[in-house]
Enzyme design. Sequence first.
Site, PDB file in Angstrom:
ATOM      1  N   ARG A 160       0.860  -1.185   0.000  1.00 24.93           N
ATOM      2  CA  ARG A 160       0.000   0.000   0.000  1.00 24.93           C
ATOM      3  C   ARG A 160       0.899   1.238   0.000  1.00 24.93           C
ATOM      4  O   ARG A 160       1.908   1.290   0.721  1.00 24.93           O
ATOM      5  CB  ARG A 160      -0.901   0.029   1.242  1.00 24.93           C
ATOM      6  CG  ARG A 160      -2.122  -0.885   1.166  1.00 24.93           C
ATOM      7  CD  ARG A 160      -3.140  -0.407   0.151  1.00 24.93           C
ATOM      8  NE  ARG A 160      -4.312  -1.269   0.053  1.00 24.93           N
ATOM      9  CZ  ARG A 160      -4.437  -2.292  -0.792  1.00 24.93           C
ATOM     10  NH1 ARG A 160      -3.468  -2.609  -1.612  1.00 24.93           N
ATOM     11  NH2 ARG A 160      -5.552  -2.991  -0.832  1.00 24.93           N
ATOM     12  N   GLU A 196      -2.872   7.550  -4.688  1.00 28.10           N
ATOM     13  CA  GLU A 196      -3.183   6.940  -5.994  1.00 28.10           C
ATOM     14  C   GLU A 196      -4.653   7.048  -6.385  1.00 28.10           C
ATOM     15  O   GLU A 196      -4.996   6.962  -7.564  1.00 28.10           O
ATOM     16  CB  GLU A 196      -2.763   5.466  -6.007  1.00 28.10           C
ATOM     17  CG  GLU A 196      -3.619   4.562  -5.119  1.00 28.10           C
ATOM     18  CD  GLU A 196      -3.159   3.103  -5.132  1.00 28.10           C
ATOM     19  OE1 GLU A 196      -1.947   2.851  -5.087  1.00 28.10           O
ATOM     20  OE2 GLU A 196      -4.038   2.213  -5.178  1.00 28.10           O
ATOM     21  N   HIS A 239      -1.156  -0.053  -9.723  1.00 28.41           N
ATOM     22  CA  HIS A 239      -1.895  -1.012  -8.883  1.00 28.41           C
ATOM     23  C   HIS A 239      -2.423  -2.181  -9.729  1.00 28.41           C
ATOM     24  O   HIS A 239      -3.622  -2.467  -9.740  1.00 28.41           O
ATOM     25  CB  HIS A 239      -3.048  -0.300  -8.157  1.00 28.41           C
ATOM     26  CG  HIS A 239      -3.395  -0.980  -6.858  1.00 28.41           C
ATOM     27  ND1 HIS A 239      -3.660  -0.303  -5.699  1.00 28.41           N
ATOM     28  CD2 HIS A 239      -3.512  -2.294  -6.542  1.00 28.41           C
ATOM     29  CE1 HIS A 239      -3.941  -1.166  -4.731  1.00 28.41           C
ATOM     30  NE2 HIS A 239      -3.855  -2.376  -5.226  1.00 28.41           N
TER      31      HIS A 239
HETATM   32  P1  NAD Z   1      -1.593 -10.962   5.056  1.00 20.55           P
HETATM   33  O1  NAD Z   1      -2.549 -10.475   6.087  1.00 20.55           O
HETATM   34  O2  NAD Z   1      -1.638 -12.404   4.688  1.00 20.55           O
HETATM   35  O3  NAD Z   1      -0.099 -10.618   5.496  1.00 20.55           O
HETATM   36  C1  NAD Z   1       0.257  -9.400   6.033  1.00 20.55           C
HETATM   37  C2  NAD Z   1       1.420  -9.635   6.981  1.00 20.55           C
HETATM   38  O4  NAD Z   1       1.817  -8.372   7.495  1.00 20.55           O
HETATM   39  C3  NAD Z   1       1.046 -10.532   8.177  1.00 20.55           C
HETATM   40  O5  NAD Z   1       2.000 -11.534   8.333  1.00 20.55           O
HETATM   41  C4  NAD Z   1       1.050  -9.545   9.347  1.00 20.55           C
HETATM   42  O6  NAD Z   1       1.413 -10.140  10.581  1.00 20.55           O
HETATM   43  C5  NAD Z   1       2.064  -8.539   8.876  1.00 20.55           C
HETATM   44  N1  NAD Z   1       1.957  -7.273   9.592  1.00 20.55           N
HETATM   45  C6  NAD Z   1       0.850  -6.691  10.121  1.00 20.55           C
HETATM   46  N2  NAD Z   1       1.183  -5.543  10.726  1.00 20.55           N
HETATM   47  C7  NAD Z   1       2.507  -5.411  10.588  1.00 20.55           C
HETATM   48  C8  NAD Z   1       3.437  -4.434  11.031  1.00 20.55           C
HETATM   49  N3  NAD Z   1       3.049  -3.390  11.761  1.00 20.55           N
HETATM   50  N4  NAD Z   1       4.729  -4.610  10.716  1.00 20.55           N
HETATM   51  C9  NAD Z   1       5.133  -5.695   9.999  1.00 20.55           C
HETATM   52  N5  NAD Z   1       4.295  -6.649   9.563  1.00 20.55           N
HETATM   53  C10 NAD Z   1       3.010  -6.509   9.854  1.00 20.55           C
HETATM   54  O7  NAD Z   1      -1.822 -10.030   3.797  1.00 20.55           O
HETATM   55  P2  NAD Z   1      -1.463 -10.328   2.285  1.00 20.55           P
HETATM   56  O8  NAD Z   1      -2.630 -10.944   1.618  1.00 20.55           O
HETATM   57  O9  NAD Z   1      -0.139 -11.004   2.243  1.00 20.55           O
HETATM   58  O10 NAD Z   1      -1.319  -8.834   1.707  1.00 20.55           O
HETATM   59  C11 NAD Z   1      -0.166  -8.061   1.967  1.00 20.55           C
HETATM   60  C12 NAD Z   1      -0.306  -6.659   1.410  1.00 20.55           C
HETATM   61  O11 NAD Z   1      -0.492  -6.684  -0.005  1.00 20.55           O
HETATM   62  C13 NAD Z   1      -1.491  -5.842   1.945  1.00 20.55           C
HETATM   63  O12 NAD Z   1      -1.005  -4.535   2.188  1.00 20.55           O
HETATM   64  C14 NAD Z   1      -2.449  -5.745   0.805  1.00 20.55           C
HETATM   65  O13 NAD Z   1      -3.190  -4.558   0.909  1.00 20.55           O
HETATM   66  C15 NAD Z   1      -1.486  -5.726  -0.367  1.00 20.55           C
HETATM   67  N6  NAD Z   1      -2.069  -6.151  -1.638  1.00 20.55           N
HETATM   68  C16 NAD Z   1      -1.726  -5.468  -2.775  1.00 20.55           C
HETATM   69  C17 NAD Z   1      -2.257  -5.853  -4.001  1.00 20.55           C
HETATM   70  C18 NAD Z   1      -1.884  -5.157  -5.286  1.00 20.55           C
HETATM   71  O14 NAD Z   1      -2.533  -5.396  -6.310  1.00 20.55           O
HETATM   72  N7  NAD Z   1      -0.862  -4.327  -5.310  1.00 20.55           N
HETATM   73  C19 NAD Z   1      -3.166  -6.914  -4.047  1.00 20.55           C
HETATM   74  C20 NAD Z   1      -3.472  -7.599  -2.867  1.00 20.55           C
HETATM   75  C21 NAD Z   1      -2.916  -7.209  -1.663  1.00 20.55           C
END
Ligand code: NAD
Length: 329
Positions: A234, A263, A295
């Site tokens: 993000r 964005e 994105h």
């Molecule tokens: P997830 O919930 O499976 O994993 C997120 C991880 O971040 C978890 O292990 C959690 O413990 C950790 N976390 C939470 N708070 C934290 C902190 N303060 N410091 C460090 N780590 C922390 O999520 P995911 O499905 O793996 O998604 C990850 C990211 O990808 C999210 O930000 C999501 O919004 C983003 N995303 C982007 C796209 C895109 O198209 N660019 C698509 C899907 C998801």
Amino acid sequence: MKTLVYSVLGFEKSFLENAANNKHELTFLELPLQENSAHLAKGFDAVSLFTSDKADEKVLDILHQNGVKYITLRCAGYDHVNIQKAKQLNIKVANVPAYSPYAIAEHAVALLLALNRNILLSQELNKKNDFRLDKLIGFDLHGKTIGIVGTGKIGAKFAKIMHGFGCKLLGYDIYENEELKRETNITYTSLAELSAQSDVISLFCPLNSETKYLFNQSLFSKMKKGVFFINTARGGIVNTVDLMEAIDNKIVAAAGLDVYENEKPIFFSDHSASKIEDDIFDKLRSYPNVLITGHQAFLTNEALQGIANTTCENLSEWEKNTISKNDIH
Ligand code: NAD
């Protein structure tokens, strides 16, 4: 379940119709959900939202006044929805917690490889009949240290890919992923240590009050000179002005960004006939060593069908008057 699908992108419709399988009445709207479009949900039981929609307090009030009881998100992140307010109004919100983590992890790798191996510059030079190699030198990823911030679903897939490349992995997360440790030898460490040691840093944590601007001047100043910085998570996790300063100071050698903190008014639509009024974004994309995609990390057939299927499953579960397993509490 009558559902108004906001911010629908043309290519999404067939995936959603396929998933609805005539069991759900979906109405598609290209407009994003915001204060001046929330009233359009009158008469619908549910709305479906994308990352470009905004469901803040005011918008949720309008949805509630118009009888909306459910919000099914076509994304994993829910930082654009005021969950507390939705709870107060008894509006249920469910997301798509997992679709294809491979899509995003692989896109992060694509950004990294394109930057490191100068793929875009190579194409540009080739088109000018210039096949000299002097500007195209990259480095082996094999043996390099990769810092992974957030080792959840997507971060873990990225870790496994980089493990396959023969990289050394450092992780930072509020929870350690034991299975990932066994499978990839990832070493968890502090964010400061990860920053100091990594040749590449890639973000996969959510945006929340703890991670807003987690990557700021202070952290960039701790990084190894010449680090490659990748963000497919993000935009708000990174202070963009501080990132550009780190690029100017040659701390960050290259940045691959699929997300940008402001964005919303820019991505997902065609601005070719107008000017984008965002000086920070303009400066950011003027750097030759910054590669921006709008994105699109999630954009694979498999991910799109997965998103559509879970969106409709959430509606089906609510229809049965049960809670959806993806309800956000
Ligand atoms: P997830 O919930 O499976 O994993 C997120 C991880 O971040 C978890 O292990 C959690 O413990 C950790 N976390 C939470 N708070 C934290 C902190 N303060 N410091 C460090 N780590 C922390 O999520 P995911 O499905 O793996 O998604 C990850 C990211 O990808 C999210 O930000 C999501 O919004 C983003 N995303 C982007 C796209 C895109 O198209 N660019 C698509 C899907 C998801």
